[in-house]
Each structure stands twice: as structure tokens, then as C-alpha cells.
Design an enzyme around this catalytic site. Structure first.
Site, PDB file in Angstrom:
ATOM      1  N   GLU A 155     -43.244 -51.209 -30.678  1.00 12.14           N
ATOM      2  CA  GLU A 155     -44.147 -50.743 -29.621  1.00 12.14           C
ATOM      3  C   GLU A 155     -45.587 -51.173 -29.897  1.00 12.14           C
ATOM      4  O   GLU A 155     -46.401 -51.251 -28.984  1.00 12.14           O
ATOM      5  CB  GLU A 155     -44.023 -49.229 -29.436  1.00 12.14           C
ATOM      6  CG  GLU A 155     -42.610 -48.887 -29.031  1.00 12.14           C
ATOM      7  CD  GLU A 155     -42.483 -47.738 -28.063  1.00 12.14           C
ATOM      8  OE1 GLU A 155     -43.406 -46.932 -27.965  1.00 12.14           O
ATOM      9  OE2 GLU A 155     -41.420 -47.653 -27.405  1.00 12.14           O
ATOM     10  N   CYS A 202     -30.127 -50.030 -31.296  1.00  9.07           N
ATOM     11  CA  CYS A 202     -31.293 -49.352 -30.726  1.00  9.07           C
ATOM     12  C   CYS A 202     -31.913 -50.305 -29.713  1.00  9.07           C
ATOM     13  O   CYS A 202     -31.951 -51.529 -29.949  1.00  9.07           O
ATOM     14  CB  CYS A 202     -32.297 -49.035 -31.847  1.00  9.07           C
ATOM     15  SG  CYS A 202     -33.848 -48.337 -31.224  1.00  9.07           S
ATOM     16  N   THR A 203     -32.403 -49.736 -28.616  1.00  5.42           N
ATOM     17  CA  THR A 203     -32.952 -50.564 -27.536  1.00  5.42           C
ATOM     18  C   THR A 203     -34.039 -51.537 -27.988  1.00  5.42           C
ATOM     19  O   THR A 203     -34.200 -52.597 -27.416  1.00  5.42           O
ATOM     20  CB  THR A 203     -33.593 -49.650 -26.468  1.00  5.42           C
ATOM     21  OG1 THR A 203     -34.395 -48.679 -27.133  1.00  5.42           O
ATOM     22  CG2 THR A 203     -32.546 -48.977 -25.617  1.00  5.42           C
ATOM     23  N   HIS A 204     -34.806 -51.120 -28.996  1.00  2.76           N
ATOM     24  CA  HIS A 204     -35.948 -51.943 -29.403  1.00  2.76           C
ATOM     25  C   HIS A 204     -35.559 -53.098 -30.331  1.00  2.76           C
ATOM     26  O   HIS A 204     -36.325 -54.031 -30.504  1.00  2.76           O
ATOM     27  CB  HIS A 204     -36.972 -51.073 -30.135  1.00  2.76           C
ATOM     28  CG  HIS A 204     -37.690 -50.102 -29.267  1.00  2.76           C
ATOM     29  ND1 HIS A 204     -37.026 -49.163 -28.509  1.00  2.76           N
ATOM     30  CD2 HIS A 204     -39.007 -49.923 -29.030  1.00  2.76           C
ATOM     31  CE1 HIS A 204     -37.923 -48.444 -27.856  1.00  2.76           C
ATOM     32  NE2 HIS A 204     -39.118 -48.879 -28.153  1.00  2.76           N
ATOM     33  N   CYS A 238     -30.178 -46.080 -23.557  1.00  6.64           N
ATOM     34  CA  CYS A 238     -30.695 -45.544 -24.817  1.00  6.64           C
ATOM     35  C   CYS A 238     -29.530 -45.291 -25.784  1.00  6.64           C
ATOM     36  O   CYS A 238     -28.597 -44.547 -25.455  1.00  6.64           O
ATOM     37  CB  CYS A 238     -31.429 -44.245 -24.528  1.00  6.64           C
ATOM     38  SG  CYS A 238     -32.064 -43.432 -25.992  1.00  6.64           S
ATOM     39  N   ASN A 239     -29.605 -45.901 -26.949  1.00 11.96           N
ATOM     40  CA  ASN A 239     -28.532 -45.719 -27.935  1.00 11.96           C
ATOM     41  C   ASN A 239     -28.431 -44.268 -28.388  1.00 11.96           C
ATOM     42  O   ASN A 239     -27.345 -43.731 -28.554  1.00 11.96           O
ATOM     43  CB  ASN A 239     -28.784 -46.591 -29.164  1.00 11.96           C
ATOM     44  CG  ASN A 239     -28.506 -48.048 -28.912  1.00 11.96           C
ATOM     45  OD1 ASN A 239     -27.507 -48.579 -29.356  1.00 11.96           O
ATOM     46  ND2 ASN A 239     -29.386 -48.709 -28.181  1.00 11.96           N
ATOM     47  N   ASP A 266     -33.497 -44.878 -20.104  1.00  9.70           N
ATOM     48  CA  ASP A 266     -33.827 -44.928 -21.530  1.00  9.70           C
ATOM     49  C   ASP A 266     -34.891 -43.874 -21.823  1.00  9.70           C
ATOM     50  O   ASP A 266     -35.537 -43.366 -20.905  1.00  9.70           O
ATOM     51  CB  ASP A 266     -34.366 -46.322 -21.899  1.00  9.70           C
ATOM     52  CG  ASP A 266     -34.720 -46.413 -23.371  1.00  9.70           C
ATOM     53  OD1 ASP A 266     -33.922 -45.936 -24.199  1.00  9.70           O
ATOM     54  OD2 ASP A 266     -35.807 -46.920 -23.707  1.00  9.70           O
ATOM     55  N   SER A 267     -35.073 -43.600 -23.098  1.00  8.32           N
ATOM     56  CA  SER A 267     -36.117 -42.652 -23.489  1.00  8.32           C
ATOM     57  C   SER A 267     -37.504 -43.207 -23.176  1.00  8.32           C
ATOM     58  O   SER A 267     -38.467 -42.451 -23.131  1.00  8.32           O
ATOM     59  CB  SER A 267     -36.000 -42.356 -24.979  1.00  8.32           C
ATOM     60  OG  SER A 267     -36.028 -43.562 -25.705  1.00  8.32           O
ATOM     61  N   TYR A 270     -36.549 -40.132 -28.612  1.00  3.82           N
ATOM     62  CA  TYR A 270     -35.346 -39.304 -28.708  1.00  3.82           C
ATOM     63  C   TYR A 270     -34.768 -39.367 -30.137  1.00  3.82           C
ATOM     64  O   TYR A 270     -34.043 -38.482 -30.558  1.00  3.82           O
ATOM     65  CB  TYR A 270     -34.253 -39.825 -27.762  1.00  3.82           C
ATOM     66  CG  TYR A 270     -34.393 -39.475 -26.289  1.00  3.82           C
ATOM     67  CD1 TYR A 270     -35.558 -38.947 -25.755  1.00  3.82           C
ATOM     68  CD2 TYR A 270     -33.309 -39.693 -25.422  1.00  3.82           C
ATOM     69  CE1 TYR A 270     -35.655 -38.659 -24.406  1.00  3.82           C
ATOM     70  CE2 TYR A 270     -33.393 -39.386 -24.067  1.00  3.82           C
ATOM     71  CZ  TYR A 270     -34.579 -38.878 -23.572  1.00  3.82           C
ATOM     72  OH  TYR A 270     -34.658 -38.586 -22.231  1.00  3.82           O
ATOM     73  N   GLY A 271     -35.065 -40.469 -30.807  1.00  6.77           N
ATOM     74  CA  GLY A 271     -34.363 -40.808 -32.054  1.00  6.77           C
ATOM     75  C   GLY A 271     -34.549 -39.841 -33.195  1.00  6.77           C
ATOM     76  O   GLY A 271     -33.795 -39.860 -34.164  1.00  6.77           O
TER      77      GLY A 271
HETATM   78  N1  DGL Z   1     -34.247 -45.743 -26.922  1.00  5.46           N
HETATM   79  C1  DGL Z   1     -34.021 -45.263 -28.267  1.00  5.46           C
HETATM   80  C2  DGL Z   1     -32.663 -45.771 -28.773  1.00  5.46           C
HETATM   81  O1  DGL Z   1     -32.145 -46.759 -28.303  1.00  5.46           O
HETATM   82  C3  DGL Z   1     -35.124 -45.682 -29.217  1.00  5.46           C
HETATM   83  C4  DGL Z   1     -36.431 -44.983 -28.967  1.00  5.46           C
HETATM   84  C5  DGL Z   1     -36.351 -43.480 -29.176  1.00  5.46           C
HETATM   85  O2  DGL Z   1     -36.241 -43.011 -30.324  1.00  5.46           O
HETATM   86  O3  DGL Z   1     -36.392 -42.786 -28.173  1.00  5.46           O
HETATM   87  O4  DGL Z   1     -32.100 -45.181 -29.655  1.00  5.46           O
END
Ligand code: DGL
Length: 265
Positions: free
Chosen positions: A152, A184-186, A73-74, A10-11, A42-43
Site C-alpha cells: 500500500e 492475499c490480494t496484495h 479477499c482471501n 474486498d477489504s 481484515y487480516g
Molecule cells: N484483502 C486481504 C486479503 O486478501 C488483505 C488486506 C487485509 O488484511 O484486509 O487477505
């Protein structure tokens, strides 16, 4: 081969929701997690940049002799999955397809909402995956960029988050969707507040759970499922391991023993 670890990447921190789901479903599996904390988020980045970062991480994990890679990571799944899959000689699974499949199976009205980062939504990857399964589906995609920093900050019960959620999701609630992909992971950590805004009739699709299920199916079909015993966990980040450790414990209650640093040049 069966004893080799599953790579999960993941990011940053959010992919631990996928690690938890994989752990719950397959406690015997050895897992190696990489959080690209030097490059998160990453988003809000371009396809080129997300692909470059994702390939670096994928190559590093390939070097740990993984038997399969889960791109948790999505954003990376939406923008870089094909490039990552082409660069490795082990099976690679993203979170978009499992999430879209679950949503396609769940919807009755054929109206599905998707929330995610700006890059995930702009990529149209969820929409394409849904339409491939349900050609007549009506999709309502929506970027919710403030959700990641709120999570976060540990603010998922905070009224500021409820306010932001009402602001983002108001139009979606009125759009008549019966299913919403938490893309999204979060976002699984915001399930409570999202449910309160969307109401009980909208089914929330958590791609973490669905991805764990698909990962198990994939390993079984390839005869790669590890049997018996308790698997090991190893964690790597590309920056600030102490912060990762603290947040993992505080936000997700994940006990991360040691976090190893692997910085990219
Ligand atoms: N892990 C990213 C996702 O699932 C969210 C956090 C990011 O923007 O890196 O899209």
C-alpha cells in the site's frame, strides 16, 4: 439476468487485482466492486468480526442486484465464505478453492507453501482445501503481515521490501516446496520480489487469475455469461473514496472513474 453485474468484494484496494483479472478475461461483464475501506485490514481481525463485516458488504451488493459474488479477499474467503454464501441467493465464489486447486495441479513434489495474512493462515482454510484435493500434500503455511502495508506504500521494488521478503521467506525457500500460493490480494504485486527470493523453480500461484477463470466457468455453467459489448464498472467504498481512487491509480494503474461512498451505520 445475464446483464446483471458480478459483485466483487474486498477489504479494501487489493481486490482490484481480482477485478483486473476478471475484466481481462470477461470484458463484456458488468462489474460492481466494493472495498470495505472503513474496516480494512481484515487480516488481523477475528472470525466473528470479519464475518460481520463481510455479511454487511454482501447484503449491500445483493441490493445492487448482482448475479454472482466473488469474495476477492482471501481473509474473508477463509473465514466467512460459508456465512456469506448462506446469506445470499446468488452463487458465491471465494479465492481459496481456485488457488488451492491450481496449486494442487501445479505441484510435482507435493510440497506447497502458502503465504497470507495472519487470519488466513490461522484459519487453515488453504491447508484444508489442498488436503481435500491432495491428501498426501505437505503444506508450509506462513503469515507475512508486513507485506500488505508495504504494497500500500507502493514499495514493491524497494529494498526494505526485499529485506522483509528475505526474512519471511528464507525458511520457506529451504523447505523444498515447488509451489507457493500467493494467498492475499496484495501479493500478486510482490511477485517479482517473491520470485527473486524463492528462485525460478518455485511456481507462484496467483489466486486472482485462477478465480477469474473459475468465475467464468461458473457463469457459463449457469448460462449467466454476458455476450458482446463492453461491460460497465462501478466502485463503492465504505470510507475515504479519494484515497482509494488515488491508490488504485498509483498502485494498480486501474482507472477508476468515480468512487461512490456507502458508509455502514
Ligand atoms: N484483502 C486481504 C486479503 O486478501 C488483505 C488486506 C487485509 O488484511 O484486509 O487477505
Amino acid at each position: 439476468m445475464k446483464n446483471r453485474p458480478i459483485g466483487i468484494f474486498d477489504s479494501g484496494l487489493g481486490g482490484l487485482t481480482v477485478l483486473q483479472a476478471v475484466s481481462r478475461r470477461m470484458p463484456e461483464e458488468n462489474l460492481v466492486y466494493f472495498g470495505d475501506t472503513a474496516h480494512v485490514p481484515y487480516g488481523s481481525k477475528s472470525r466473528e468480526t470479519v464475518t460481520r463485516y463481510s455479511l454487511e458488504v454482501a447484503r449491500f451488493l445483493a441490493g445492487r442486484r448482482i448475479k454472482a459474488l466473488v469474495v476477492a479477499c482471501n481473509t474473508s474467503s477463509a473465514l466467512a465464505l460459508d456465512a456469506v454464501a448462506r446469506s445470499l441467493d446468488v452463487p458465491v465464489l471465494g479465492v481459496i478453492q481456485p488457488g488451492a486447486d491450481a496449486a494442487a495441479a501445479a505441484t510435482r513434489s507435493g510440497r506447497v507453501g502458502i503465504i497470507g495474512t495472519e487470519a488466513t493462515i490461522a484459519s487453515g482454510a488453504y491447508t484444508a482445501a489442498l488436503k481435500a484435493r491432495l491428501p498426501r500434500v505437505r503444506v508450509a503455511p506462513l503469515a507475512c503481515p508486513l507485506f500488505v502495508p508495504l504494497v500500500e506504500e507502493g514499495w514493491w521494488g524497494h529494498r526494505a521490501t526485499a529485506l522483509v521478503a528475505r526474512h519471511y521467506l528464507g525458511a520457506l525457500r529451504r523447505s523444498g516446496i515447488d509451489t507457493l500460493i500467493l494467498g492475499c490480494t496484495h501479493y500478486p504485486l510482490l511477485k517479482g520480489v517473491v520470485r527473486r527470493v524463492m528462485g525460478p523453480r518455485v511456481r507462484l500461484i496467483d489466486s486472482a487469475e485462477q478465480t477469474a477463470l473459475e468465475t467464468e466457468r461458473l457463469l457459463l455453467s449457469l448460462g449467466l455469461r454476458r455476450q458482446g459489448g463492453r461491460g460497465t464498472r462501478r466502485f463503492f467504498v465504505s470510507d475515504a473514496p479519494k484515497r482509494f481512487l488515488k491508490l488504485a491509480r498509483r498502485l494498480l494503474g486501474v482507472r477508476v472513474g468515480t468512487v461512490e461512498l456507502h458508509a455502514f451505520d
